[in-house]
Motif scaffolding. Sequence first.
Motif, PDB file in Angstrom:
ATOM      1  N   CYS A 192       0.834  -1.208   0.000  1.00  0.00           N
ATOM      2  CA  CYS A 192       0.000   0.000   0.000  1.00  0.00           C
ATOM      3  C   CYS A 192       0.869   1.259   0.000  1.00  0.00           C
ATOM      4  CB  CYS A 192      -0.914   0.009   1.216  1.00  0.00           C
ATOM      5  SG  CYS A 192      -1.988  -1.431   1.328  1.00  0.00           S
ATOM      6  N   VAL A 250      -1.798   3.007  -7.783  1.00  0.00           N
ATOM      7  CA  VAL A 250      -2.065   1.636  -7.340  1.00  0.00           C
ATOM      8  C   VAL A 250      -1.651   0.640  -8.421  1.00  0.00           C
ATOM      9  CG1 VAL A 250      -3.869   0.016  -6.676  1.00  0.00           C
ATOM     10  CG2 VAL A 250      -3.895   2.326  -5.768  1.00  0.00           C
ATOM     11  N   ILE A 295       1.456  -2.178  -8.315  1.00  0.00           N
ATOM     12  CA  ILE A 295       1.222  -3.607  -8.524  1.00  0.00           C
ATOM     13  C   ILE A 295       2.163  -4.140  -9.596  1.00  0.00           C
ATOM     14  CG2 ILE A 295      -0.451  -5.303  -9.351  1.00  0.00           C
ATOM     15  CD1 ILE A 295      -2.644  -3.580  -8.094  1.00  0.00           C
ATOM     16  N   VAL A 306      -5.463  -9.594  -3.622  1.00  0.00           N
ATOM     17  CA  VAL A 306      -6.603  -8.694  -3.836  1.00  0.00           C
ATOM     18  C   VAL A 306      -7.029  -8.032  -2.525  1.00  0.00           C
ATOM     19  CG1 VAL A 306      -8.973  -8.589  -4.727  1.00  0.00           C
ATOM     20  CG2 VAL A 306      -7.326 -10.138  -5.766  1.00  0.00           C
ATOM     21  N   TYR A 333      -6.120  -4.483  -2.240  1.00  0.00           N
ATOM     22  CA  TYR A 333      -6.594  -3.552  -3.262  1.00  0.00           C
ATOM     23  C   TYR A 333      -7.269  -2.341  -2.629  1.00  0.00           C
ATOM     24  CZ  TYR A 333      -7.387  -3.109  -8.291  1.00  0.00           C
ATOM     25  OH  TYR A 333      -7.323  -2.726  -9.595  1.00  0.00           O
ATOM     26  N   TRP A 334      -8.220  -2.603  -1.708  1.00  0.00           N
ATOM     27  CA  TRP A 334      -8.934  -1.491  -1.090  1.00  0.00           C
ATOM     28  C   TRP A 334      -8.010  -0.645  -0.229  1.00  0.00           C
ATOM     29  CZ3 TRP A 334      -9.179  -0.526   4.065  1.00  0.00           C
ATOM     30  CH2 TRP A 334      -8.821  -1.560   4.937  1.00  0.00           C
ATOM     31  N   TYR A 368      -6.076   1.682  -2.663  1.00  0.00           N
ATOM     32  CA  TYR A 368      -6.884   2.757  -3.229  1.00  0.00           C
ATOM     33  C   TYR A 368      -7.294   3.773  -2.173  1.00  0.00           C
ATOM     34  CZ  TYR A 368      -7.450   1.158  -8.010  1.00  0.00           C
ATOM     35  OH  TYR A 368      -7.219   0.829  -9.320  1.00  0.00           O
TER      36      TYR A 368
END
Length: 823
Positions: free
Chosen positions: A202, A219, A223, A232, A235-236, A239
């Motif tokens: 992150c 982001v 990756i 996954v 991911y949040w 972001y």
Amino acid sequence: GNIARREATRLLTERQSKRHAGNAKPLECVCIADCLARIQRYIVTKLGEDWIFLVLLGLTMALVSWSMDYASAKSLQAYKWMYGELKGNVALQYLAWVSYPIILVVFASLFCHLVSPQAIGSGIPELKTILRGVVLKEYLTLKAFVAKVIGLTAGLGSGMPIGKEGPFVHIASICAAVLSKIMSIFTGVYENSAHVQDLLVCACAVGVATCFAAPVGGVLFSIEVTSTYFAVRNYWRGYFAATFSAFIFRVLSVWNKDSVTITALFRTNFRMDFPFDLQELPAFAIIGISCGFLGAFFVYLNRQVVLIMRRPTALTRFLTKHRLIYPGAVTLIIASFTFPPGFGQFMAGELMPRECINSLFDNFTWTKIWGSPAPPGLGRSAAWLHPQVSVFVILLLFFVMKFWMSAVSTTMPVPSGAFMPVFILGAAFGRLVGEIMATLFPNGILFDGIVYQILPGGYAVIGAAAMTGAVTHTVSTAVICFELTGQISHILPMMVAVILANMVAQGLQPSLYDSIIQVKKLPYLPELSIGHISKYNIFVEDIMVKKIKFLSPQSTNRELKALLESTSLKTIPLVDSKESMILLGSIERCELQAALDWWLSAERRVYIRGEGVSSLGSQVNWESFVFVDEEVGEENGDKVRGAPKVCSHTVVPRKPPKRTSLFSVCFCSEVDVKFSDLTSHISSKAVCELSVTHSDILTLIMLCWGVQIKAWEEEELDKPIDIDQIRVDPSPFQLVERTSLHKTHTLFSLLGLSHAYVTSIGKLVGVVALKELQKAIEGSTRSGVRLRPPLASFREARRKAKKPSHSPSVPSSPTRDRELLVD
């Protein structure tokens, strides 16, 4: 027991009642505190602690990014002001133009060298290695953070072609690591290494997002650059943190009145109704293919400069000894070429990096306004218009000169990235192609009865995305360009150009970050090339090491000692026996070293003697010479911690006054001593009565005891290893012989493995490590299928590995027996 339990309960009750009586609060305060605690528990339970962490990370990085931009902008402003104030005196102007960046770059180099040498360079290659599970010391410390921030601010303020993106990813990762240590005080989940790895991913996204105010591209870029396989669940997190940090970063610009509202960093104003014509797609494809070749050559040139500086020559030894000469000399050369009244007037040398990007993205067609009065709103783009020199020559000179300047400046020992310099190079190349197209079609392109003018600025945006994509081997640079410019009008040609550039560059060179990893010899696992079916036809048995170092329950301590001294393996397999070779597990090297040290330690020797397991074999009590053993142990580096404090009662008093009087207590105070039993340990020939001094007795005792310790150690080394006292991993990772190279690469990448044992029906037959896997991917195998991509001869300068000697009658094969080296 019951009485003591009741008494303890009574005391605890009294203590709590006194505490409540002293801290009595109103009922309303108690209710409010209870409600707040319940709300806190509910939020943490439903949302988790990561929200708090990510908010702190985004806020911190936004403040750091804005502060660095503000300080570097003020530095460049002072640079331009100093140059402008000396107008009319070319000599003083040159002195100011050259000395200012030299001072800043030398300061940045010296500061990083003194505070934290790990802050030098980009930081993304090291971060890729860390995310793979390798521990790199001092790379995620507060010292590295301070050195990186101050050094990068000074470097950006000097106006040299160095970027902010790579170092800022490293800064964000350091910030995440430090914050996780702080958060671990409140909750233990931040002490988990796997959770910290997720947060570092992150942090990479936050670093890119706060550089360009591009959360989506940040982001995706993080990756592509740092992860072979992305979880996954992160991911949040990525972001949320990237969006929050980019928002705060732009809000700070509005607060400082740098912009009216939150807008893109390099906003463009291309027409939206018809931004390009399909007839222009071949030109966009040419930009993509050309940028692929140019990006591969940039990586090649950068690596060659680094390799030349690492060669053991007299010049490199001199520059290594005097570390500040190299950055100072590079800065002097670059500043001299960009001096505006000199050669810099033919390559827009007076423009700083941000000014270059804004001017290259403008809506003017320079070939049409060259030689005529400057139109209103031209601004800093006027630097590209020279009255005697064509726009094409200026753009070409700018591209060529900035190309080698960027490749060389990124090798200076200062915090520096290559994203922004390469971005400017791509924009200049795209602008050159756009101006050529505008010259070839001066009246524009006719479509459906309407003539549409060609926009060279659009070509510049596409060239910037294609060049950075070729150098970094990413496609997300297109998304970053959309967010940087605030327009997605050129989405189709940009994606075409970026994909073509990646196809060409990946077939010629590794990415810039992988190239640095190879030069620094960091542990890494290269990617499998696309389209090679041979990766499914090559198996572990073709690349594994068959000559394995192992242990069994029948192995002696002498064998263990020889194994530890002859190899640097971090883990050693444990088999049932040498005959069956059934794999039982693996043992860490540190466990074996600790077990061997304890087996031969003075503490264990004292323990065994105290238990009566063995004796000295003479009438002299071993406990009488504990002090002597301690002296010998200290000379050999072993401290006797468990030695008994009291000697034999027949010889030594219970409390000897001090060390110096020990032997006067153990032996009579007279000079003549009869010690035939003692001398029998040294020589079997002589048993006599001698007249000696205390120092002679001490020397004789030390020699006697040293011989006995040596004999005891030799006896213990011949005993089998006590496996029951050693922690064994009963389930090390295993592969079968017919596991394909593709599946092996996938497992190593997903699980972050450093090695895997190869078994056949439980029998250990080989081992494969990162080194073997790397050789299999980059070299050739027994089947003769080369796994490197086409034109790989143009690839990185191969490291000269020593070829193991083998019999001429035996054909060379990767399956030959080799020593396993698990780095």
